[in-house]
Design a protein around this motif. Structure first.
Motif, mmCIF file in Angstrom:
data_model
loop_
_atom_site.group_PDB
_atom_site.id
_atom_site.type_symbol
_atom_site.label_atom_id
_atom_site.label_comp_id
_atom_site.label_asym_id
_atom_site.label_seq_id
_atom_site.Cartn_x
_atom_site.Cartn_y
_atom_site.Cartn_z
ATOM 1 N N ARG A 147 0.545 -1.271 -0.116
ATOM 2 C CA ARG A 147 0.296 -0.128 -0.199
ATOM 3 C C ARG A 147 0.490 1.051 0.045
ATOM 4 N NH1 ARG A 147 -4.094 -0.319 5.021
ATOM 5 N NH2 ARG A 147 -2.815 -1.119 5.905
ATOM 6 N N VAL A 148 1.788 1.590 -1.173
ATOM 7 C CA VAL A 148 3.120 2.521 -1.027
ATOM 8 C C VAL A 148 2.525 2.683 -2.590
ATOM 9 C CG1 VAL A 148 4.967 3.489 -1.349
ATOM 10 C CG2 VAL A 148 4.271 1.351 0.231
ATOM 11 N N ARG A 149 2.028 4.503 -2.184
ATOM 12 C CA ARG A 149 1.494 4.968 -3.787
ATOM 13 C C ARG A 149 2.292 6.057 -3.979
ATOM 14 N NH1 ARG A 149 -3.750 3.171 -4.247
ATOM 15 N NH2 ARG A 149 -4.370 4.900 -6.178
ATOM 16 N N LEU A 150 2.597 6.456 -5.029
ATOM 17 C CA LEU A 150 3.783 8.042 -5.346
ATOM 18 C C LEU A 150 2.138 9.622 -5.412
ATOM 19 C CD1 LEU A 150 5.567 9.795 -6.391
ATOM 20 C CD2 LEU A 150 5.312 8.730 -8.012
ATOM 21 N N LEU A 151 2.271 10.052 -5.111
ATOM 22 C CA LEU A 151 1.353 11.440 -4.703
ATOM 23 C C LEU A 151 1.795 12.531 -6.379
ATOM 24 C CD1 LEU A 151 -0.422 11.944 -1.714
ATOM 25 C CD2 LEU A 151 -1.207 10.244 -3.902
ATOM 26 N N TYR A 152 1.884 12.422 -7.533
ATOM 27 C CA TYR A 152 2.931 12.842 -8.600
ATOM 28 C C TYR A 152 2.502 14.441 -8.759
ATOM 29 C CZ TYR A 152 5.789 14.027 -12.085
ATOM 30 O OH TYR A 152 6.651 13.807 -13.340
ATOM 31 N N VAL A 153 3.346 14.918 -7.952
ATOM 32 C CA VAL A 153 2.666 16.752 -7.494
ATOM 33 C C VAL A 153 3.643 17.151 -9.275
ATOM 34 C CG1 VAL A 153 2.198 16.790 -5.861
ATOM 35 C CG2 VAL A 153 4.385 17.233 -6.282
ATOM 36 N N GLY A 154 3.861 16.637 -10.441
ATOM 37 C CA GLY A 154 4.384 17.533 -11.737
ATOM 38 C C GLY A 154 3.238 18.383 -12.661
ATOM 39 N N ARG A 155 2.525 18.301 -11.815
ATOM 40 C CA ARG A 155 2.067 19.519 -12.364
ATOM 41 C C ARG A 155 1.218 20.990 -11.144
ATOM 42 N NH1 ARG A 155 -3.109 18.283 -16.123
ATOM 43 N NH2 ARG A 155 -3.657 16.301 -14.038
ATOM 44 N N GLY A 156 1.736 20.422 -9.747
ATOM 45 C CA GLY A 156 1.223 20.583 -9.311
ATOM 46 C C GLY A 156 0.205 20.612 -7.795
ATOM 47 N N VAL A 157 0.781 21.112 -6.892
ATOM 48 C CA VAL A 157 0.070 19.512 -5.549
ATOM 49 C C VAL A 157 -1.197 20.044 -5.573
ATOM 50 C CG1 VAL A 157 -0.899 19.657 -3.282
ATOM 51 C CG2 VAL A 157 0.970 20.262 -4.110
ATOM 52 N N ALA A 158 -2.290 20.887 -6.202
ATOM 53 C CA ALA A 158 -3.830 20.915 -6.861
ATOM 54 C C ALA A 158 -4.121 19.617 -8.036
ATOM 55 C CB ALA A 158 -3.632 22.980 -7.253
ATOM 56 N N LYS A 159 -2.812 19.236 -8.438
ATOM 57 C CA LYS A 159 -3.392 18.631 -9.838
ATOM 58 C C LYS A 159 -2.691 17.046 -9.542
ATOM 59 C CE LYS A 159 -4.695 22.367 -13.168
ATOM 60 N NZ LYS A 159 -3.645 22.555 -14.727
ATOM 61 N N LEU A 160 -2.634 16.642 -8.296
ATOM 62 C CA LEU A 160 -1.873 15.984 -8.073
ATOM 63 C C LEU A 160 -2.157 14.424 -8.539
ATOM 64 C CD1 LEU A 160 -2.878 14.020 -5.604
ATOM 65 C CD2 LEU A 160 -1.967 15.887 -3.943
ATOM 66 N N GLU A 161 -1.498 13.662 -8.967
ATOM 67 C CA GLU A 161 -1.701 12.015 -9.518
ATOM 68 C C GLU A 161 -1.970 11.430 -9.030
ATOM 69 O OE1 GLU A 161 -0.694 12.220 -13.710
ATOM 70 O OE2 GLU A 161 0.140 14.000 -13.378
ATOM 71 N N ASP A 162 -2.593 10.541 -8.463
ATOM 72 C CA ASP A 162 -2.656 9.655 -6.720
ATOM 73 C C ASP A 162 -2.054 8.042 -7.894
ATOM 74 O OD1 ASP A 162 -3.012 7.467 -5.084
ATOM 75 O OD2 ASP A 162 -5.088 8.009 -4.547
ATOM 76 N N CYS A 163 -1.290 8.130 -7.872
ATOM 77 C CA CYS A 163 -0.548 6.695 -8.820
ATOM 78 C C CYS A 163 -0.518 5.266 -7.351
ATOM 79 C CB CYS A 163 0.712 7.444 -9.541
ATOM 80 S SG CYS A 163 0.814 8.293 -10.470
ATOM 81 N N ASP A 164 -1.400 4.559 -8.239
ATOM 82 C CA ASP A 164 -0.306 2.922 -8.179
ATOM 83 C C ASP A 164 -0.029 1.881 -9.376
ATOM 84 O OD1 ASP A 164 -2.573 2.559 -9.983
ATOM 85 O OD2 ASP A 164 -4.111 1.997 -8.630
ATOM 86 N N ASP A 165 0.667 1.131 -9.828
ATOM 87 C CA ASP A 165 0.861 0.554 -10.665
ATOM 88 C C ASP A 165 0.415 0.557 -11.707
ATOM 89 O OD1 ASP A 165 3.338 -2.051 -10.472
ATOM 90 O OD2 ASP A 165 1.428 -2.842 -11.446
#
Length: 302
Positions: A147-165
């Motif tokens: 249950r480790v995910r990456l909240l990818y904020v390449g476009r900013g925190v307001a547009k974060l991408e909640d990423c799983d496998d």
């Protein structure tokens, strides 16, 4: 929640004009304000119970440079050290002071980057874990089983991408645990990784899908029946030396020695009087209040 602090404060610095956030004597605090607002947004929307902010105690470790001298070489200042905007450097200690007064854990390790600290915590802290970063290399930390995910904020925190496998597979065509091999093949100019000439994302994904990892690709090169196109075989063969070391450079360390940490995220500031003084001194009352309110709201929301 594991926060890649340098990733966030660099984005804050470039996302908010200096003219929009200054102290009474004119010192820019745009990175500090933006960083605090990013944390407030994350706390309000994700409601973590634990948080650690990871720092770069060594942004370009000697052991990575020894393997690949080009690693981040283009970011070395003429006098040594990392190229950092003159008005950002003084703001980093401010961020650390604010985090300390808030009671948010901060940690780094000599000889390692923030990525390595995040990687180690991602495998040693109990799940669920959310890693927050705009660094694509951290896709490799995603682990659905733990249950480790990456909240990818390449476009900013307001547009974060909640990423799983599944998100990594959809985006790059490889599983998260093979992202490092994929990145080594593709290369990354921002980190001084040349990649293999003529190998882009699609070819890199096909190679990883077929051979599993770099070791499998190199082994297949020695097999005349492996079925490489002649041009691709030539390019991979020419890159053998690079491919022998690049995965170790790209892979995040998972065994960094870290001190004991109190990771519990407080509901209220650890040192409210000091926090109020810092916020007043640096003209950060609004951003500080938003973060304090977000911390308190975790106990009443939902």
């Amino acid at each position: 929640m594991l926060v890649d602090a340098p990733s966030l404060y660099f984005r804050a610095y470039f996302g908010i004009p200096e003219s929009a956030a200054k102290t009474a004597d004119g010192q820019p605090v745009n990175a500090v304000r933006g960083f605090l607002d990013m944390l407030a947004n994350l706390v309000r929307t994700r409601r973590p119970g634990r948080m650690v902010c990871a720092m770069d105690h060594d942004w370009r470790p000697d052991w990575r440079v020894a393997l690949l001298p080009s690693y981040k070489a283009h970011r070395v200042a003429p006098e040594g050290g990392e190229v950092v905007p003159d008005t950002l450097s003084p703001q980093v200690p401010m961020i650390l002071e604010m985090l300390d007064a808030l009671g948010v854990a901060v940690v780094g390790a000599t000889g390692y980057e923030a990525d390595d600290v995040l990687g180690t915590l991602s495998v040693t802290e109990p799940g669920p874990v959310e890693v927050v970063s705009g660094d694509r290399d951290l896709f490799q930390l995603i682990d659905d089983a733990r249950r480790v995910r990456l909240l990818y904020v390449g476009r900013g925190v307001a547009k974060l991408e909640d990423c799983d496998d599944d998100a990594v597979r959809a985006r790059y065509g490889v599983p998260a645990n093979r992202y490092a091999e994929f990145a080594a093949l593709r290369g990354d100019p921002s980190d001084g990784l040349p990649g293999v000439a003529g190998v882009g994302e699609k070819t890199a994904a096909r190679l990883v899908d077929r051979y599993g990892d770099i070791a499998g690709i190199l082994a297949a090169l020695d097999d005349p029946a492996a079925g490489f196109a002649p041009g691709l075989r030539t390019r991979l063969d020419a890159a053998r030396g690079y491919l022998a070391v690049a995965p170790r450079v790209v892979k995040v360390a998972l065994d960094v020695p870290l001190p004991p940490l109190s990771t519990e995220l407080p509901v209220s500031p650890a040192d409210p009087r000091r926090l109020l003084d810092l916020a007043d001194r640096w003209n950060l009352a609004g951003a500080t209040r938003r973060l304090v309110d977000a911390l308190a709201a975790r106990t009443t929301a939902g």
